[in-house]
Design a protein around this motif. Structure first.
Motif, PDB file in Angstrom:
ATOM      1  N   ALA A 131       6.946  -9.054 -11.609  1.00  0.00           N
ATOM      2  CA  ALA A 131       8.021  -8.119 -11.783  1.00  0.00           C
ATOM      3  C   ALA A 131       8.295  -7.255 -10.898  1.00  0.00           C
ATOM      4  O   ALA A 131       9.355  -6.705 -10.547  1.00  0.00           O
ATOM      5  N   ASP A 132       7.259  -6.720 -10.265  1.00  0.00           N
ATOM      6  CA  ASP A 132       7.498  -5.718  -8.966  1.00  0.00           C
ATOM      7  C   ASP A 132       7.780  -6.341  -7.755  1.00  0.00           C
ATOM      8  O   ASP A 132       7.964  -5.803  -6.708  1.00  0.00           O
ATOM      9  N   GLY A 133       8.270  -7.714  -7.681  1.00  0.00           N
ATOM     10  CA  GLY A 133       8.554  -8.443  -6.521  1.00  0.00           C
ATOM     11  C   GLY A 133       7.484  -8.796  -5.385  1.00  0.00           C
ATOM     12  O   GLY A 133       7.782  -9.080  -4.261  1.00  0.00           O
ATOM     13  N   LYS A 134       6.305  -8.657  -6.076  1.00  0.00           N
ATOM     14  CA  LYS A 134       5.251  -8.913  -5.079  1.00  0.00           C
ATOM     15  C   LYS A 134       4.356 -10.369  -5.641  1.00  0.00           C
ATOM     16  O   LYS A 134       4.530 -10.652  -7.027  1.00  0.00           O
ATOM     17  N   TRP A 135       3.701 -10.840  -4.823  1.00  0.00           N
ATOM     18  CA  TRP A 135       2.948 -12.211  -5.277  1.00  0.00           C
ATOM     19  C   TRP A 135       1.797 -11.666  -5.859  1.00  0.00           C
ATOM     20  O   TRP A 135       1.230 -10.911  -5.440  1.00  0.00           O
ATOM     21  N   SER A 136       1.297 -12.663  -7.032  1.00  0.00           N
ATOM     22  CA  SER A 136       0.055 -12.421  -7.322  1.00  0.00           C
ATOM     23  C   SER A 136      -0.990 -12.753  -6.317  1.00  0.00           C
ATOM     24  O   SER A 136      -0.671 -13.224  -5.185  1.00  0.00           O
ATOM     25  N   ALA A 137      -2.232 -12.421  -6.493  1.00  0.00           N
ATOM     26  CA  ALA A 137      -3.397 -12.928  -5.500  1.00  0.00           C
ATOM     27  C   ALA A 137      -3.144 -13.864  -4.816  1.00  0.00           C
ATOM     28  O   ALA A 137      -3.141 -15.191  -5.189  1.00  0.00           O
ATOM     29  N   VAL A 138      -3.250 -13.988  -3.361  1.00  0.00           N
ATOM     30  CA  VAL A 138      -3.209 -14.947  -2.165  1.00  0.00           C
ATOM     31  C   VAL A 138      -4.519 -15.404  -1.972  1.00  0.00           C
ATOM     32  O   VAL A 138      -5.396 -14.437  -1.760  1.00  0.00           O
ATOM     33  N   PRO A 139      -4.756 -16.643  -1.957  1.00  0.00           N
ATOM     34  CA  PRO A 139      -6.396 -17.238  -1.683  1.00  0.00           C
ATOM     35  C   PRO A 139      -6.420 -17.291  -0.096  1.00  0.00           C
ATOM     36  O   PRO A 139      -5.688 -16.716   0.515  1.00  0.00           O
ATOM     37  N   GLU A 140      -7.612 -17.621   0.039  1.00  0.00           N
ATOM     38  CA  GLU A 140      -8.017 -17.671   1.550  1.00  0.00           C
ATOM     39  C   GLU A 140      -8.928 -18.782   1.943  1.00  0.00           C
ATOM     40  O   GLU A 140      -9.282 -19.534   0.817  1.00  0.00           O
ATOM     41  N   CYS A 141      -8.739 -19.335   3.512  1.00  0.00           N
ATOM     42  CA  CYS A 141      -9.334 -20.486   3.516  1.00  0.00           C
ATOM     43  C   CYS A 141     -10.688 -20.042   4.395  1.00  0.00           C
ATOM     44  O   CYS A 141     -10.756 -19.379   5.243  1.00  0.00           O
ATOM     45  N   ARG A 142     -11.844 -20.975   4.060  1.00  0.00           N
ATOM     46  CA  ARG A 142     -13.050 -20.762   4.917  1.00  0.00           C
ATOM     47  C   ARG A 142     -13.657 -22.084   5.106  1.00  0.00           C
ATOM     48  O   ARG A 142     -13.381 -23.203   4.600  1.00  0.00           O
ATOM     49  N   THR A 143     -14.493 -22.208   6.067  1.00  0.00           N
ATOM     50  CA  THR A 143     -15.084 -23.246   6.676  1.00  0.00           C
ATOM     51  C   THR A 143     -16.267 -23.531   5.685  1.00  0.00           C
ATOM     52  O   THR A 143     -16.871 -22.844   5.208  1.00  0.00           O
ATOM     53  N   VAL A 144     -16.331 -24.763   5.512  1.00  0.00           N
ATOM     54  CA  VAL A 144     -17.567 -25.265   4.471  1.00  0.00           C
ATOM     55  C   VAL A 144     -18.279 -26.570   5.201  1.00  0.00           C
ATOM     56  O   VAL A 144     -17.458 -27.121   6.053  1.00  0.00           O
ATOM     57  N   GLU A 145     -19.544 -26.380   5.413  1.00  0.00           N
ATOM     58  CA  GLU A 145     -20.418 -27.242   6.088  1.00  0.00           C
ATOM     59  C   GLU A 145     -21.573 -27.784   5.001  1.00  0.00           C
ATOM     60  O   GLU A 145     -22.285 -26.920   4.430  1.00  0.00           O
ATOM     61  N   CYS A 146     -21.717 -29.245   4.857  1.00  0.00           N
ATOM     62  CA  CYS A 146     -22.730 -29.565   4.007  1.00  0.00           C
ATOM     63  C   CYS A 146     -23.872 -30.120   4.922  1.00  0.00           C
ATOM     64  O   CYS A 146     -23.543 -30.746   6.098  1.00  0.00           O
ATOM     65  N   PRO A 147     -24.975 -30.174   4.282  1.00  0.00           N
ATOM     66  CA  PRO A 147     -26.261 -30.746   5.134  1.00  0.00           C
ATOM     67  C   PRO A 147     -26.127 -32.107   5.426  1.00  0.00           C
ATOM     68  O   PRO A 147     -25.486 -32.710   4.531  1.00  0.00           O
ATOM     69  N   ARG A 148     -26.947 -32.593   6.110  1.00  0.00           N
ATOM     70  CA  ARG A 148     -27.139 -34.325   6.184  1.00  0.00           C
ATOM     71  C   ARG A 148     -27.332 -35.043   4.825  1.00  0.00           C
ATOM     72  O   ARG A 148     -28.264 -34.614   4.138  1.00  0.00           O
ATOM     73  N   PRO A 149     -26.450 -35.849   4.389  1.00  0.00           N
ATOM     74  CA  PRO A 149     -26.746 -36.550   3.126  1.00  0.00           C
ATOM     75  C   PRO A 149     -27.914 -37.358   3.044  1.00  0.00           C
ATOM     76  O   PRO A 149     -28.431 -37.872   4.008  1.00  0.00           O
ATOM     77  N   GLU A 150     -28.618 -37.248   1.909  1.00  0.00           N
ATOM     78  CA  GLU A 150     -29.862 -37.898   1.596  1.00  0.00           C
ATOM     79  C   GLU A 150     -29.576 -39.270   1.177  1.00  0.00           C
ATOM     80  O   GLU A 150     -28.480 -39.676   0.484  1.00  0.00           O
ATOM     81  N   GLY A 151     -30.443 -40.406   1.400  1.00  0.00           N
ATOM     82  CA  GLY A 151     -30.279 -41.723   1.263  1.00  0.00           C
ATOM     83  C   GLY A 151     -30.670 -41.862  -0.352  1.00  0.00           C
ATOM     84  O   GLY A 151     -31.283 -40.979  -1.020  1.00  0.00           O
ATOM     85  N   ILE A 152     -30.809 -43.261  -0.922  1.00  0.00           N
ATOM     86  CA  ILE A 152     -30.814 -43.554  -2.101  1.00  0.00           C
ATOM     87  C   ILE A 152     -32.182 -44.440  -1.918  1.00  0.00           C
ATOM     88  O   ILE A 152     -32.011 -45.398  -1.202  1.00  0.00           O
ATOM     89  N   ALA A 153     -32.929 -44.516  -3.421  1.00  0.00           N
ATOM     90  CA  ALA A 153     -33.816 -45.642  -3.265  1.00  0.00           C
ATOM     91  C   ALA A 153     -33.244 -46.916  -3.358  1.00  0.00           C
ATOM     92  O   ALA A 153     -32.186 -47.222  -4.375  1.00  0.00           O
ATOM     93  N   ASN A 154     -33.804 -48.097  -2.612  1.00  0.00           N
ATOM     94  CA  ASN A 154     -33.143 -49.525  -2.854  1.00  0.00           C
ATOM     95  C   ASN A 154     -31.635 -49.567  -2.230  1.00  0.00           C
ATOM     96  O   ASN A 154     -31.165 -50.567  -2.831  1.00  0.00           O
ATOM     97  N   GLY A 155     -31.283 -48.557  -1.529  1.00  0.00           N
ATOM     98  CA  GLY A 155     -29.932 -48.565  -1.000  1.00  0.00           C
ATOM     99  C   GLY A 155     -29.697 -47.791   0.486  1.00  0.00           C
ATOM    100  O   GLY A 155     -30.926 -47.573   1.106  1.00  0.00           O
ATOM    101  N   TYR A 156     -28.648 -47.683   0.834  1.00  0.00           N
ATOM    102  CA  TYR A 156     -28.327 -47.220   2.153  1.00  0.00           C
ATOM    103  C   TYR A 156     -27.098 -46.551   2.149  1.00  0.00           C
ATOM    104  O   TYR A 156     -26.233 -46.455   1.356  1.00  0.00           O
ATOM    105  N   ILE A 157     -26.852 -45.768   3.361  1.00  0.00           N
ATOM    106  CA  ILE A 157     -25.660 -45.238   3.770  1.00  0.00           C
ATOM    107  C   ILE A 157     -24.968 -45.951   4.795  1.00  0.00           C
ATOM    108  O   ILE A 157     -25.558 -45.814   5.727  1.00  0.00           O
ATOM    109  N   TYR A 158     -23.637 -46.302   4.637  1.00  0.00           N
ATOM    110  CA  TYR A 158     -22.891 -46.850   5.571  1.00  0.00           C
ATOM    111  C   TYR A 158     -22.497 -45.852   6.893  1.00  0.00           C
ATOM    112  O   TYR A 158     -22.119 -44.985   6.610  1.00  0.00           O
ATOM    113  N   LEU A 159     -22.668 -46.249   7.852  1.00  0.00           N
ATOM    114  CA  LEU A 159     -22.292 -45.491   9.030  1.00  0.00           C
ATOM    115  C   LEU A 159     -22.593 -43.955   9.013  1.00  0.00           C
ATOM    116  O   LEU A 159     -21.650 -43.228   9.265  1.00  0.00           O
TER     117      LEU A 159
END
Length: 290
Positions: A131-159
């Motif tokens: 109502a005051d002509g302003k936007w509600s809170a605006v989000p932000e963008c951040r970088t995200v990094e995941c660790p090396r993925p773990e394998g599974i028993a009796n299986g494998y990861i492609y490439l």
């Protein structure tokens, strides 16, 4: 009677006659997204206008009922407040788009934000024009990094690549021969910096029966001939059991569950059935007798 009293009497009479014939103005109607404040719709009263929060009055804020029974001004309009474009730089990784057509955002309009990969959005992805002509809170963008993925028993990861994995990047899993993948084929790098749920490789089942006629994939087969290598996880075999009283057969299912397989208790070992002239599987089905 003195002349002064006579004049006063005449004036009072004229006033009463005029009051008796005072003009009344029509109902002004409704003011959309606003309100009309009044005490009377007759001459010479005023009505006042106001708008609801989030709207601006466009036009007069009052109108008077005139002697001729008409209002001095037409109804104004309550126009919605306009919000300027959100504070997003032209070359920012934070983007937005309007959730309804048009180039202008007004009160209660919504916009949806998103981040360019590999950035993840933190905060509300939807902002509202207030109502005051302003936007509600605006989000932000951040970088995200995941660790090396773990394998599974009796299986494998492609490439699997030897590098850092970022938000929304995925890896694909597979299982070794005879094992069955249970769960999602892919795992995704989430904004928490962790991988989504990994699948499991379920083990096949050996059938602990040397000889038997069973129903497998809607066909009668011999265990000793067609199922020597067992069955895969979640597959079902139907065993034929004998109803001695009616001399008929009925089917009982047995399911392979991650390497575990239990033969129905009603099933008789085939070594005993060798002395029978008729295989239980060849007996008439009990449902046809009943």
């Amino acid at each position: 009677m003195s002349p002064a009293l006579l004049i006063l009497g005449i004036v009072a009479l004229i006033h009463c006659v005029f009051a008796a014939h005072a003009k009344k103005c029509p109902d002004p109607g409704l003011l959309k997204n606003g309100n009309i404040h009044f005490t009377d719709f007759s001459y010479p009263h005023f009505i006042n206008f106001s708008c609801d929060p989030g709207y601006i009055l466009q036009g007069p804020n009052t109108s008077q009922c005139l002697k001729n029974g008409q209002w001095s001004a037409k109804l104004p309009k309550c126009q919605p407040v306009i919000c300027p474009p959100p504070p997003v730089c032209e070359f920012s990784v934070l983007l937005y788009h309007r959730l309804k057509p048009g180039n202008v955002s007004v009160f209660q309009d919504e916009i949806k934000f998103e981040c360019l990969l590999p950035y993840a959005l933190f905060g509300n992805e939807i902002a509202v024009c207030q109502a005051d002509g302003k936007w509600s809170a605006v989000p932000e963008c951040r970088t995200v990094e995941c660790p090396r993925p773990e394998g599974i028993a009796n299986g494998y990861i492609y490439l699997l690549l030897r590098r850092a994995y970022h938000y929304k990047e995925t890896v694909t899993y597979g299982c070794n021969p005879t094992y069955v993948l249970d769960g999602p084929v892919e795992s995704r790098c989430e904004k928490t910096g962790q991988w989504s749920t990994k699948p499991t490789c379920r083990a096949p089942c050996a059938i602990p029966v040397k000889r038997a006629t069973v129903l497998y994939n809607s066909q009668k087969v011999k265990v000793q001939e067609h199922l020597k290598n067992g069955v895969q996880h979640a597959e079902i075999i139907w065993f034929f059991c004998k109803n001695k009283k009616q001399h008929c057969s009925y089917k009982v299912p047995a399911r392979c569950n991650d390497g575990k397989f239990t033969v129905p208790a009603c099933f008789k070992d085939q070594r005993i059935q060798l002395f029978w002239k008729t295989d239980v599987a060849d007996l008439p089905p009990c449902e046809t007798i009943n």
